[in-house]
Design a protein around this motif. Sequence first.
Motif, PDB file in Angstrom:
ATOM      1  N   GLU A 351       0.829  -1.204   0.000  1.00 43.58           N
ATOM      2  CA  GLU A 351       0.000   0.000   0.000  1.00 43.58           C
ATOM      3  C   GLU A 351       0.865   1.256   0.000  1.00 43.58           C
ATOM      4  O   GLU A 351       0.596   2.217  -0.736  1.00 43.58           O
ATOM      5  CB  GLU A 351      -0.936  -0.009   1.206  1.00 43.58           C
ATOM      6  N   ASP A 376      -7.628  -7.507   7.522  1.00 43.77           N
ATOM      7  CA  ASP A 376      -6.796  -7.494   6.319  1.00 43.77           C
ATOM      8  C   ASP A 376      -7.430  -8.226   5.150  1.00 43.77           C
ATOM      9  O   ASP A 376      -6.942  -8.107   4.021  1.00 43.77           O
ATOM     10  CB  ASP A 376      -5.428  -8.117   6.633  1.00 43.77           C
ATOM     11  N   ARG A 379      -8.352  -6.178   1.979  1.00 41.73           N
ATOM     12  CA  ARG A 379      -7.281  -5.361   1.410  1.00 41.73           C
ATOM     13  C   ARG A 379      -6.680  -5.971   0.145  1.00 41.73           C
ATOM     14  O   ARG A 379      -6.113  -5.255  -0.688  1.00 41.73           O
ATOM     15  CB  ARG A 379      -6.194  -5.128   2.458  1.00 41.73           C
TER      16      ARG A 379
END
Length: 564
Positions: A351, A376, A379
Amino acid sequence: MLDLLLCNGAVRTFDGTGWAEAVGISNGLISYVGTDRDAPPARRRLDLRGRLLSPGIIDSHNHLLLGFDPDAVSLEGAHTLADVRNRIAEHAAARPDLDWVCAENAVYSVVEGRRPNAADLRGLTDRPIFITTYDQHSVWLNDAAIRVLGIERGASIPWGRPELDDDGWPTGWVTDFYTSAMTTAGLKGLQRDIPMYSPDRRYRRITSSLEMAAASGITTVVEPQVPLAELDLMYRARAEGKMHSRVITALFHPVGADAEFRRDLREAVDSAPADDMLRLGPVKLYADDVIEPHTAAMLADYANRPGHRGASSLPPNEFTAMLGELDRLGFQTHTHATGDRGVRMALDAIEQAQRSNRTTDRRHGIVHVECLDDADLPRFAQLGVVPAMQPRHCSPDLVAGTWMENVGEERWDRAWRFKSLAESGARLAFSSDWQVGEMDPLVGLYSALTRAGLDGGSAWTPDERLDLDTALRAYTQGGAWAWHAENELGVIRVGAKADVVVWSANLYVLEAEELLGERADLTIVGGAVVHDAHREYGEEPTVPASAAHSGHGVPTGSHTGWAH
Protein backbone atom coordinates in the motif's frame (compact mmCIF):
# COMPACT_ATOMS: atom_id res chain seq x y z
CA MET A 1 -7.93 -25.51 -42.30
CA LEU A 2 -7.19 -26.11 -38.61
CA ASP A 3 -4.05 -27.92 -37.51
CA LEU A 4 -6.02 -29.78 -34.84
CA LEU A 5 -9.66 -29.98 -33.81
CA LEU A 6 -10.52 -31.25 -30.33
CA CYS A 7 -14.21 -32.11 -30.55
CA ASN A 8 -17.11 -33.77 -28.71
CA GLY A 9 -15.93 -32.46 -25.36
CA ALA A 10 -17.06 -30.46 -22.37
CA VAL A 11 -14.96 -27.33 -22.87
CA ARG A 12 -14.75 -24.90 -19.95
CA THR A 13 -13.46 -21.73 -21.54
CA PHE A 14 -13.36 -19.27 -18.62
CA ASP A 15 -14.16 -16.71 -21.28
CA GLY A 16 -17.04 -15.14 -19.44
CA THR A 17 -19.25 -18.00 -18.28
CA GLY A 18 -18.70 -19.92 -21.48
CA TRP A 19 -18.81 -23.56 -22.38
CA ALA A 20 -18.20 -25.11 -25.78
CA GLU A 21 -17.95 -28.50 -27.51
CA ALA A 22 -14.90 -28.05 -29.69
CA VAL A 23 -11.60 -26.18 -29.85
CA GLY A 24 -9.48 -25.63 -32.96
CA ILE A 25 -5.75 -24.95 -32.93
CA SER A 26 -3.64 -23.36 -35.67
CA ASN A 27 -0.04 -22.10 -35.54
CA GLY A 28 0.15 -22.50 -31.79
CA LEU A 29 -2.95 -20.41 -31.09
CA ILE A 30 -6.60 -21.16 -30.45
CA SER A 31 -8.38 -20.43 -33.72
CA TYR A 32 -11.87 -21.83 -33.12
CA VAL A 33 -14.16 -22.25 -30.11
CA GLY A 34 -17.71 -23.44 -30.59
CA THR A 35 -19.88 -26.38 -31.57
CA ASP A 36 -18.79 -29.54 -33.35
CA ARG A 37 -21.25 -28.81 -36.13
CA ASP A 38 -19.79 -25.42 -37.02
CA ALA A 39 -16.12 -26.36 -36.72
CA PRO A 40 -13.88 -25.77 -39.77
CA PRO A 41 -12.08 -28.73 -41.38
CA ALA A 42 -8.89 -29.85 -39.67
CA ARG A 43 -5.82 -31.81 -40.61
CA ARG A 44 -6.27 -33.83 -37.44
CA ARG A 45 -9.31 -34.46 -35.27
CA LEU A 46 -9.39 -35.86 -31.76
CA ASP A 47 -12.63 -37.09 -30.22
CA LEU A 48 -12.72 -36.10 -26.55
CA ARG A 49 -15.60 -38.49 -25.86
CA GLY A 50 -17.19 -36.10 -23.38
CA ARG A 51 -14.05 -35.44 -21.37
CA LEU A 52 -13.36 -32.01 -19.89
CA LEU A 53 -11.04 -29.68 -21.79
CA SER A 54 -9.87 -26.67 -19.81
CA PRO A 55 -7.18 -24.01 -20.08
CA GLY A 56 -3.82 -25.39 -19.06
CA ILE A 57 -3.01 -25.27 -15.37
CA ILE A 58 -0.88 -22.35 -14.22
CA ASP A 59 0.97 -23.51 -11.11
CA SER A 60 1.82 -20.18 -9.51
CA HIS A 61 4.30 -21.49 -6.92
CA ASN A 62 6.18 -24.66 -7.87
CA HIS A 63 9.75 -25.26 -6.69
CA LEU A 64 11.24 -26.96 -9.74
CA LEU A 65 14.65 -26.63 -8.11
CA LEU A 66 13.58 -28.68 -5.11
CA GLY A 67 12.04 -31.66 -6.87
CA PHE A 68 13.03 -35.03 -5.54
CA ASP A 69 16.60 -36.31 -5.49
CA PRO A 70 16.87 -40.01 -6.46
CA ASP A 71 19.96 -40.31 -4.24
CA ALA A 72 18.00 -39.17 -1.19
CA VAL A 73 15.25 -40.97 0.70
CA SER A 74 11.75 -39.49 0.85
CA LEU A 75 10.15 -39.31 4.28
CA GLU A 76 6.74 -38.48 2.84
CA GLY A 77 4.16 -40.38 4.87
CA ALA A 78 6.63 -41.15 7.68
CA HIS A 79 4.72 -39.85 10.69
CA THR A 80 6.64 -41.55 13.52
CA LEU A 81 10.27 -41.57 14.55
CA ALA A 82 10.34 -45.33 14.01
CA ASP A 83 9.25 -44.83 10.39
CA VAL A 84 11.96 -42.23 9.85
CA ARG A 85 14.66 -44.38 11.39
CA ASN A 86 13.66 -47.43 9.36
CA ARG A 87 13.72 -45.57 6.04
CA ILE A 88 17.06 -43.91 6.74
CA ALA A 89 18.63 -47.14 7.94
CA GLU A 90 17.46 -48.98 4.80
CA HIS A 91 18.74 -46.19 2.56
CA ALA A 92 22.11 -46.08 4.34
CA ALA A 93 22.49 -49.86 3.99
CA ALA A 94 21.49 -49.81 0.31
CA ARG A 95 23.79 -46.91 -0.62
CA PRO A 96 27.23 -47.40 0.96
CA ASP A 97 28.64 -45.29 -1.91
CA LEU A 98 27.16 -42.08 -0.52
CA ASP A 99 29.33 -39.90 1.73
CA TRP A 100 26.23 -38.26 3.18
CA VAL A 101 22.90 -39.92 3.90
CA CYS A 102 20.26 -37.39 2.84
CA ALA A 103 16.50 -37.42 3.34
CA GLU A 104 13.64 -35.08 2.44
CA ASN A 105 10.09 -34.23 3.52
CA ALA A 106 10.26 -34.82 7.27
CA VAL A 107 7.26 -33.54 9.25
CA TYR A 108 7.77 -31.42 12.35
CA SER A 109 5.51 -33.59 14.50
CA VAL A 110 7.49 -36.78 13.95
CA VAL A 111 8.51 -36.51 17.63
CA GLU A 112 5.63 -35.57 19.88
CA GLY A 113 5.91 -32.48 22.03
CA ARG A 114 9.35 -31.27 20.94
CA ARG A 115 11.64 -30.68 17.99
CA PRO A 116 13.55 -33.68 16.61
CA ASN A 117 17.24 -33.75 17.55
CA ALA A 118 20.51 -35.49 16.76
CA ALA A 119 19.99 -38.10 19.48
CA ASP A 120 16.92 -39.35 17.61
CA LEU A 121 19.18 -40.45 14.73
CA ARG A 122 21.86 -42.30 16.71
CA GLY A 123 22.75 -45.86 15.79
CA LEU A 124 21.67 -45.66 12.13
CA THR A 125 25.02 -45.00 10.43
CA ASP A 126 28.42 -43.54 11.17
CA ARG A 127 28.06 -41.20 8.20
CA PRO A 128 26.60 -37.69 8.47
CA ILE A 129 22.81 -37.47 8.02
CA PHE A 130 21.12 -34.39 6.52
CA ILE A 131 17.30 -34.18 6.53
CA THR A 132 15.11 -31.36 5.23
CA THR A 133 11.58 -30.77 6.48
CA TYR A 134 8.66 -30.94 4.08
CA ASP A 135 8.52 -27.12 3.82
CA GLN A 136 12.32 -26.75 3.35
CA HIS A 137 12.54 -24.28 6.22
CA SER A 138 14.38 -26.50 8.71
CA VAL A 139 17.13 -29.15 8.68
CA TRP A 140 17.73 -32.10 11.00
CA LEU A 141 21.29 -33.34 11.51
CA ASN A 142 22.87 -36.28 13.33
CA ASP A 143 25.96 -36.15 15.56
CA ALA A 144 28.32 -36.98 12.67
CA ALA A 145 26.95 -34.12 10.58
CA ILE A 146 27.33 -31.71 13.51
CA ARG A 147 31.00 -32.76 13.81
CA VAL A 148 31.76 -32.61 10.08
CA LEU A 149 30.21 -29.14 9.77
CA GLY A 150 32.11 -27.90 12.83
CA ILE A 151 28.94 -26.79 14.60
CA GLU A 152 29.97 -28.46 17.88
CA ARG A 153 32.95 -26.12 18.05
CA GLY A 154 30.69 -23.10 17.76
CA ALA A 155 31.16 -22.60 14.03
CA SER A 156 28.32 -20.90 12.21
CA ILE A 157 27.00 -22.15 8.89
CA PRO A 158 25.92 -19.84 6.07
CA TRP A 159 22.78 -21.81 5.20
CA GLY A 160 20.90 -21.78 8.49
CA ARG A 161 20.81 -21.10 12.20
CA PRO A 162 21.78 -24.07 14.42
CA GLU A 163 19.55 -24.44 17.47
CA LEU A 164 21.42 -24.71 20.78
CA ASP A 165 20.32 -26.33 24.05
CA ASP A 166 20.47 -24.65 27.46
CA ASP A 167 24.17 -25.56 27.72
CA GLY A 168 25.00 -24.02 24.36
CA TRP A 169 25.36 -27.37 22.64
CA PRO A 170 23.88 -27.89 19.14
CA THR A 171 20.73 -30.00 19.19
CA GLY A 172 20.93 -31.07 15.55
CA TRP A 173 18.06 -28.81 14.48
CA VAL A 174 18.70 -25.90 12.08
CA THR A 175 16.14 -23.15 11.42
CA ASP A 176 15.96 -20.41 8.75
CA PHE A 177 17.28 -22.89 6.22
CA TYR A 178 15.57 -21.98 2.99
CA THR A 179 15.92 -18.22 3.30
CA SER A 180 19.63 -18.59 4.14
CA ALA A 181 20.40 -21.39 1.68
CA MET A 182 19.48 -19.33 -1.36
CA THR A 183 21.84 -16.44 -0.58
CA THR A 184 25.13 -16.38 -2.47
CA ALA A 185 27.08 -17.39 0.64
CA GLY A 186 24.47 -19.96 1.70
CA LEU A 187 24.36 -21.68 -1.67
CA LYS A 188 28.14 -21.73 -1.91
CA GLY A 189 28.34 -23.28 1.54
CA LEU A 190 25.69 -25.88 0.75
CA GLN A 191 27.41 -26.90 -2.46
CA ARG A 192 30.66 -27.22 -0.53
CA ASP A 193 29.19 -29.13 2.40
CA ILE A 194 26.27 -31.23 1.12
CA PRO A 195 26.59 -33.34 -2.07
CA MET A 196 22.82 -33.16 -2.65
CA TYR A 197 23.23 -29.49 -3.66
CA SER A 198 25.77 -29.93 -6.45
CA PRO A 199 24.75 -28.19 -9.71
CA ASP A 200 24.29 -31.49 -11.55
CA ARG A 201 21.99 -32.90 -8.89
CA ARG A 202 20.05 -29.63 -8.80
CA TYR A 203 19.66 -29.80 -12.58
CA ARG A 204 18.30 -33.34 -12.34
CA ARG A 205 15.63 -32.02 -10.00
CA ILE A 206 14.59 -29.32 -12.47
CA THR A 207 14.27 -31.68 -15.42
CA SER A 208 12.37 -34.34 -13.51
CA SER A 209 10.03 -31.68 -12.10
CA LEU A 210 9.37 -30.31 -15.59
CA GLU A 211 8.50 -33.79 -16.86
CA MET A 212 6.07 -34.18 -13.98
CA ALA A 213 4.52 -30.77 -14.68
CA ALA A 214 3.67 -31.64 -18.28
CA ALA A 215 2.23 -34.99 -17.19
CA SER A 216 0.06 -33.19 -14.61
CA GLY A 217 -1.63 -30.81 -17.05
CA ILE A 218 0.53 -27.87 -16.01
CA THR A 219 1.31 -25.61 -18.95
CA THR A 220 2.91 -22.72 -17.02
CA VAL A 221 5.10 -23.15 -13.95
CA VAL A 222 6.21 -20.36 -11.65
CA GLU A 223 9.54 -21.29 -10.04
CA PRO A 224 9.29 -18.94 -7.08
CA GLN A 225 12.86 -18.70 -5.85
CA VAL A 226 15.94 -18.87 -8.07
CA PRO A 227 19.21 -17.32 -6.91
CA LEU A 228 21.07 -15.34 -9.56
CA ALA A 229 23.88 -17.90 -9.21
CA GLU A 230 21.57 -20.68 -10.43
CA LEU A 231 19.95 -18.96 -13.38
CA ASP A 232 22.27 -20.91 -15.68
CA LEU A 233 20.42 -24.10 -14.67
CA MET A 234 17.21 -22.66 -16.07
CA TYR A 235 18.91 -21.57 -19.28
CA ARG A 236 20.46 -25.03 -19.57
CA ALA A 237 17.04 -26.70 -19.29
CA ARG A 238 15.76 -24.34 -21.94
CA ALA A 239 18.65 -24.92 -24.31
CA GLU A 240 18.52 -28.71 -23.92
CA GLY A 241 14.83 -28.88 -24.80
CA LYS A 242 13.66 -29.87 -21.32
CA MET A 243 11.26 -26.96 -20.88
CA HIS A 244 7.98 -28.43 -22.12
CA SER A 245 5.88 -26.08 -19.97
CA ARG A 246 6.33 -22.33 -19.89
CA VAL A 247 8.43 -21.22 -16.91
CA ILE A 248 8.22 -17.93 -15.05
CA THR A 249 11.32 -17.56 -12.90
CA ALA A 250 11.11 -15.44 -9.78
CA LEU A 251 14.49 -14.18 -8.61
CA PHE A 252 15.39 -14.53 -4.95
CA HIS A 253 16.04 -11.35 -2.96
CA PRO A 254 17.90 -12.26 0.25
CA VAL A 255 16.87 -10.56 3.46
CA GLY A 256 19.15 -7.59 3.95
CA ALA A 257 20.36 -7.34 0.34
CA ASP A 258 21.25 -3.79 -0.62
CA ALA A 259 20.42 -1.40 -3.46
CA GLU A 260 23.36 -2.66 -5.52
CA PHE A 261 21.88 -6.17 -5.44
CA ARG A 262 18.55 -4.79 -6.63
CA ARG A 263 20.34 -3.15 -9.54
CA ASP A 264 21.87 -6.57 -10.31
CA LEU A 265 18.35 -8.03 -10.41
CA ARG A 266 17.23 -5.31 -12.80
CA GLU A 267 20.22 -5.96 -15.03
CA ALA A 268 19.57 -9.73 -15.06
CA VAL A 269 15.98 -9.19 -16.15
CA ASP A 270 16.71 -6.47 -18.68
CA SER A 271 19.50 -8.47 -20.32
CA ALA A 272 17.51 -11.71 -20.51
CA PRO A 273 16.62 -12.74 -24.07
CA ALA A 274 13.01 -12.27 -25.08
CA ASP A 275 11.54 -15.75 -24.87
CA ASP A 276 8.09 -17.24 -25.17
CA MET A 277 8.89 -20.17 -22.87
CA LEU A 278 11.20 -18.74 -20.19
CA ARG A 279 10.53 -15.44 -18.51
CA LEU A 280 12.40 -13.69 -15.68
CA GLY A 281 11.12 -10.88 -13.59
CA PRO A 282 9.15 -11.34 -10.37
CA VAL A 283 11.19 -10.95 -7.18
CA LYS A 284 10.77 -13.30 -4.22
CA LEU A 285 10.74 -11.71 -0.76
CA TYR A 286 10.15 -13.01 2.76
CA ALA A 287 7.99 -11.18 5.27
CA ASP A 288 8.37 -13.95 7.87
CA ASP A 289 9.18 -17.65 8.14
CA VAL A 290 6.77 -20.51 9.00
CA ILE A 291 4.31 -21.35 11.74
CA GLU A 292 5.48 -24.88 12.62
CA PRO A 293 8.79 -23.86 14.31
CA HIS A 294 7.15 -20.72 15.77
CA THR A 295 9.07 -18.44 13.35
CA ALA A 296 6.13 -16.87 11.47
CA ALA A 297 5.13 -13.37 12.61
CA MET A 298 1.81 -13.46 14.49
CA LEU A 299 -0.42 -10.66 15.77
CA ALA A 300 -0.94 -12.47 19.09
CA ASP A 301 1.07 -15.01 21.07
CA TYR A 302 1.42 -18.54 19.81
CA ALA A 303 -1.16 -20.62 21.66
CA ASN A 304 1.45 -22.96 23.14
CA ARG A 305 4.24 -20.38 23.65
CA PRO A 306 2.95 -17.49 25.75
CA GLY A 307 4.91 -14.31 25.19
CA HIS A 308 6.21 -15.41 21.79
CA ARG A 309 4.85 -14.05 18.51
CA GLY A 310 7.61 -14.94 16.06
CA ALA A 311 9.46 -12.32 14.08
CA SER A 312 9.24 -10.58 10.75
CA SER A 313 12.14 -10.94 8.34
CA LEU A 314 12.96 -7.26 8.70
CA PRO A 315 11.64 -4.38 10.81
CA PRO A 316 8.49 -3.10 9.06
CA ASN A 317 10.06 0.20 7.99
CA GLU A 318 13.00 -1.59 6.34
CA PHE A 319 10.75 -4.10 4.60
CA THR A 320 8.53 -1.27 3.35
CA ALA A 321 11.53 0.63 1.98
CA MET A 322 12.86 -2.50 0.23
CA LEU A 323 9.55 -3.39 -1.42
CA GLY A 324 8.96 0.23 -2.34
CA GLU A 325 12.30 0.43 -4.15
CA LEU A 326 11.57 -2.78 -6.05
CA ASP A 327 8.16 -1.41 -7.02
CA ARG A 328 9.80 1.81 -8.21
CA LEU A 329 12.26 -0.22 -10.30
CA GLY A 330 9.34 -1.87 -12.08
CA PHE A 331 9.34 -5.22 -10.29
CA GLN A 332 6.38 -7.31 -9.34
CA THR A 333 7.01 -8.94 -5.95
CA HIS A 334 6.09 -12.40 -4.72
CA THR A 335 6.25 -12.25 -0.92
CA HIS A 336 6.19 -15.24 1.42
CA ALA A 337 4.00 -14.51 4.45
CA THR A 338 2.33 -17.16 6.62
CA GLY A 339 1.55 -15.47 9.93
CA ASP A 340 -1.17 -12.83 10.17
CA ARG A 341 1.36 -10.17 11.22
CA GLY A 342 3.62 -11.12 8.31
CA VAL A 343 0.67 -10.80 5.91
CA ARG A 344 -0.25 -7.41 7.35
CA MET A 345 3.32 -6.14 7.02
CA ALA A 346 3.40 -7.19 3.36
CA LEU A 347 0.05 -5.52 2.64
CA ASP A 348 1.16 -2.34 4.43
CA ALA A 349 4.37 -2.25 2.36
CA ILE A 350 2.50 -2.72 -0.91
CA GLU A 351 0.00 0.00 0.00
CA GLN A 352 2.81 2.40 0.86
CA ALA A 353 4.66 1.57 -2.39
CA GLN A 354 1.56 2.32 -4.45
CA ARG A 355 1.07 5.60 -2.64
CA SER A 356 4.70 6.73 -2.78
CA ASN A 357 5.50 5.57 -6.31
CA ARG A 358 2.03 6.25 -7.73
CA THR A 359 2.19 2.86 -9.40
CA THR A 360 -0.84 0.82 -10.38
CA ASP A 361 -1.48 -2.72 -11.56
CA ARG A 362 1.81 -4.26 -10.41
CA ARG A 363 -0.22 -7.23 -9.14
CA HIS A 364 2.14 -7.92 -6.28
CA GLY A 365 1.54 -11.33 -4.74
CA ILE A 366 1.53 -12.62 -1.17
CA VAL A 367 2.28 -16.32 -0.98
CA HIS A 368 0.71 -18.84 1.42
CA VAL A 369 -1.45 -16.47 3.55
CA GLU A 370 -1.91 -19.26 6.07
CA CYS A 371 -3.37 -17.04 8.78
CA LEU A 372 -5.35 -13.93 7.81
CA ASP A 373 -6.92 -11.42 10.19
CA ASP A 374 -10.43 -10.12 9.45
CA ALA A 375 -9.19 -6.54 9.11
CA ASP A 376 -6.80 -7.49 6.32
CA LEU A 377 -9.12 -9.74 4.31
CA PRO A 378 -10.64 -6.98 2.10
CA ARG A 379 -7.28 -5.36 1.41
CA PHE A 380 -6.25 -7.92 -1.22
CA ALA A 381 -9.06 -6.85 -3.53
CA GLN A 382 -8.70 -3.17 -2.61
CA LEU A 383 -4.97 -3.11 -3.40
CA GLY A 384 -5.04 -5.55 -6.33
CA VAL A 385 -2.80 -7.96 -4.44
CA VAL A 386 -2.82 -11.62 -5.46
CA PRO A 387 -3.25 -14.25 -2.71
CA ALA A 388 -1.05 -17.01 -4.17
CA MET A 389 -2.24 -19.98 -2.13
CA GLN A 390 -1.92 -23.75 -1.97
CA PRO A 391 -5.13 -25.70 -1.27
CA ARG A 392 -3.29 -28.83 -0.18
CA HIS A 393 -1.68 -26.96 2.71
CA CYS A 394 -4.97 -26.76 4.61
CA SER A 395 -5.43 -30.55 4.65
CA PRO A 396 -5.72 -31.82 8.22
CA ASP A 397 -3.32 -34.68 7.51
CA LEU A 398 -0.62 -32.00 7.04
CA VAL A 399 -1.52 -29.40 9.67
CA ALA A 400 -3.00 -31.50 12.48
CA GLY A 401 -0.67 -31.46 15.44
CA THR A 402 2.07 -28.85 15.20
CA TRP A 403 0.36 -26.17 13.05
CA MET A 404 -3.03 -26.41 14.74
CA GLU A 405 -1.53 -26.48 18.23
CA ASN A 406 0.81 -23.55 17.57
CA VAL A 407 -1.96 -21.31 16.21
CA GLY A 408 -4.64 -22.46 18.63
CA GLU A 409 -8.26 -23.34 17.96
CA GLU A 410 -9.50 -19.78 18.53
CA ARG A 411 -7.66 -18.70 15.38
CA TRP A 412 -8.42 -21.67 13.13
CA ASP A 413 -11.08 -19.62 11.36
CA ARG A 414 -8.26 -17.43 10.01
CA ALA A 415 -6.63 -20.38 8.22
CA TRP A 416 -6.39 -20.53 4.41
CA ARG A 417 -9.44 -18.37 3.76
CA PHE A 418 -10.06 -19.32 0.13
CA LYS A 419 -13.80 -18.74 0.03
CA SER A 420 -13.69 -15.53 2.04
CA LEU A 421 -11.00 -14.09 -0.24
CA ALA A 422 -12.84 -15.13 -3.40
CA GLU A 423 -16.07 -13.58 -2.14
CA SER A 424 -14.22 -10.36 -1.27
CA GLY A 425 -13.22 -9.95 -4.92
CA ALA A 426 -9.59 -11.00 -4.54
CA ARG A 427 -8.00 -12.80 -7.51
CA LEU A 428 -6.94 -16.18 -6.13
CA ALA A 429 -3.99 -17.87 -7.85
CA PHE A 430 -3.62 -21.51 -6.81
CA SER A 431 -0.50 -23.65 -6.85
CA SER A 432 1.06 -26.84 -5.53
CA ASP A 433 4.15 -25.55 -3.71
CA TRP A 434 5.83 -28.70 -5.03
CA GLN A 435 7.48 -30.50 -3.40
CA VAL A 436 6.03 -29.23 -0.16
CA GLY A 437 2.75 -30.54 -1.59
CA GLU A 438 1.95 -32.94 -4.40
CA MET A 439 2.31 -31.36 -7.84
CA ASP A 440 -0.89 -32.91 -9.21
CA PRO A 441 -3.50 -30.11 -9.48
CA LEU A 442 -6.25 -32.68 -8.98
CA VAL A 443 -4.99 -33.08 -5.42
CA GLY A 444 -5.23 -29.32 -5.01
CA LEU A 445 -8.74 -29.23 -6.46
CA TYR A 446 -9.85 -32.03 -4.15
CA SER A 447 -8.36 -30.18 -1.16
CA ALA A 448 -10.04 -26.89 -2.10
CA LEU A 449 -13.41 -28.62 -2.43
CA THR A 450 -13.20 -30.75 0.73
CA ARG A 451 -10.58 -29.31 3.13
CA ALA A 452 -10.13 -32.95 4.12
CA GLY A 453 -7.10 -35.21 4.10
CA LEU A 454 -6.37 -37.54 1.22
CA ASP A 455 -7.73 -40.38 3.33
CA GLY A 456 -11.21 -38.84 2.96
CA GLY A 457 -11.62 -38.01 6.64
CA SER A 458 -13.57 -35.13 8.15
CA ALA A 459 -13.23 -31.63 6.75
CA TRP A 460 -11.32 -29.03 8.74
CA THR A 461 -12.65 -25.44 8.70
CA PRO A 462 -15.29 -26.47 6.14
CA ASP A 463 -16.78 -22.97 5.82
CA GLU A 464 -13.88 -22.07 3.53
CA ARG A 465 -14.53 -24.84 0.98
CA LEU A 466 -14.85 -23.86 -2.68
CA ASP A 467 -16.84 -25.20 -5.60
CA LEU A 468 -14.97 -26.80 -8.52
CA ASP A 469 -15.45 -23.90 -10.92
CA THR A 470 -13.97 -21.33 -8.53
CA ALA A 471 -11.04 -23.61 -7.68
CA LEU A 472 -10.26 -24.45 -11.31
CA ARG A 473 -10.52 -20.77 -12.23
CA ALA A 474 -7.86 -20.02 -9.59
CA TYR A 475 -5.57 -22.56 -11.26
CA THR A 476 -6.12 -21.06 -14.73
CA GLN A 477 -7.63 -17.62 -15.24
CA GLY A 478 -6.53 -16.46 -11.79
CA GLY A 479 -2.95 -17.52 -12.39
CA ALA A 480 -2.90 -15.85 -15.79
CA TRP A 481 -4.12 -12.58 -14.28
CA ALA A 482 -1.55 -12.83 -11.49
CA TRP A 483 1.28 -12.87 -14.03
CA HIS A 484 -0.11 -10.24 -16.44
CA ALA A 485 -0.98 -12.87 -19.06
CA GLU A 486 -4.78 -12.93 -18.95
CA ASN A 487 -5.11 -12.17 -22.67
CA GLU A 488 -2.88 -15.10 -23.64
CA LEU A 489 -3.18 -17.78 -20.99
CA GLY A 490 -5.75 -19.22 -18.61
CA VAL A 491 -8.59 -18.86 -21.10
CA ILE A 492 -9.93 -20.67 -24.16
CA ARG A 493 -10.62 -17.86 -26.58
CA VAL A 494 -9.75 -17.27 -30.23
CA GLY A 495 -6.30 -15.69 -30.33
CA ALA A 496 -5.11 -17.03 -26.97
CA LYS A 497 -2.14 -19.36 -26.79
CA ALA A 498 -3.09 -22.98 -27.35
CA ASP A 499 -2.19 -24.10 -23.81
CA VAL A 500 -4.91 -26.60 -22.87
CA VAL A 501 -5.38 -29.83 -20.96
CA VAL A 502 -7.75 -32.73 -21.60
CA TRP A 503 -8.71 -34.47 -18.37
CA SER A 504 -9.55 -38.16 -18.12
CA ALA A 505 -13.22 -37.38 -17.40
CA ASN A 506 -15.61 -34.47 -17.15
CA LEU A 507 -14.55 -33.35 -13.69
CA TYR A 508 -17.73 -31.32 -13.28
CA VAL A 509 -19.95 -34.42 -13.05
CA LEU A 510 -17.79 -36.15 -10.41
CA GLU A 511 -17.96 -36.12 -6.65
CA ALA A 512 -14.99 -34.38 -5.04
CA GLU A 513 -13.54 -37.67 -3.80
CA GLU A 514 -13.50 -39.03 -7.35
CA LEU A 515 -11.10 -36.33 -8.53
CA LEU A 516 -8.20 -38.20 -6.95
CA GLY A 517 -8.78 -41.10 -9.35
CA GLU A 518 -8.49 -38.95 -12.48
CA ARG A 519 -5.53 -37.53 -14.38
CA ALA A 520 -4.43 -35.33 -17.24
CA ASP A 521 -4.78 -37.32 -20.46
CA LEU A 522 -3.38 -34.75 -22.89
CA THR A 523 -1.34 -31.60 -22.27
CA ILE A 524 -0.82 -29.12 -25.10
CA VAL A 525 1.50 -26.10 -24.89
CA GLY A 526 1.61 -23.65 -27.77
CA GLY A 527 -0.22 -26.15 -29.93
CA ALA A 528 2.37 -28.90 -29.28
CA VAL A 529 1.44 -32.10 -27.45
CA VAL A 530 3.84 -32.37 -24.51
CA HIS A 531 2.04 -35.19 -22.66
CA ASP A 532 -0.15 -37.94 -24.07
CA ALA A 533 -1.15 -40.53 -21.48
CA HIS A 534 -2.79 -42.91 -23.97
CA ARG A 535 -0.73 -42.08 -27.08
CA GLU A 536 -4.06 -41.18 -28.62
CA TYR A 537 -2.48 -38.36 -30.57
CA GLY A 538 -0.19 -40.92 -32.20
CA GLU A 539 3.13 -39.10 -31.90
CA GLU A 540 5.86 -38.74 -29.34
CA PRO A 541 5.32 -35.71 -27.09
CA THR A 542 7.44 -32.82 -28.30
CA VAL A 543 8.77 -29.42 -27.35
CA PRO A 544 6.51 -26.52 -28.38
CA ALA A 545 7.58 -24.86 -31.62
CA SER A 546 8.17 -21.60 -29.78
CA ALA A 547 10.81 -23.39 -27.71
CA ALA A 548 13.25 -23.44 -30.62
CA HIS A 549 16.64 -22.09 -29.61
CA SER A 550 20.04 -21.38 -31.06
CA GLY A 551 23.50 -20.33 -30.13
CA HIS A 552 25.54 -20.78 -26.93
CA GLY A 553 22.68 -22.40 -25.06
CA VAL A 554 20.81 -19.10 -24.84
CA PRO A 555 17.16 -19.30 -25.92
CA THR A 556 15.68 -17.01 -28.51
CA GLY A 557 12.13 -16.31 -29.61
CA SER A 558 9.43 -13.68 -29.78
CA HIS A 559 8.41 -11.86 -26.63
CA THR A 560 4.66 -11.88 -27.08
CA GLY A 561 3.15 -10.03 -24.20
CA TRP A 562 4.97 -11.66 -21.28
CA ALA A 563 5.25 -8.48 -19.27
CA HIS A 564 8.20 -7.87 -17.00
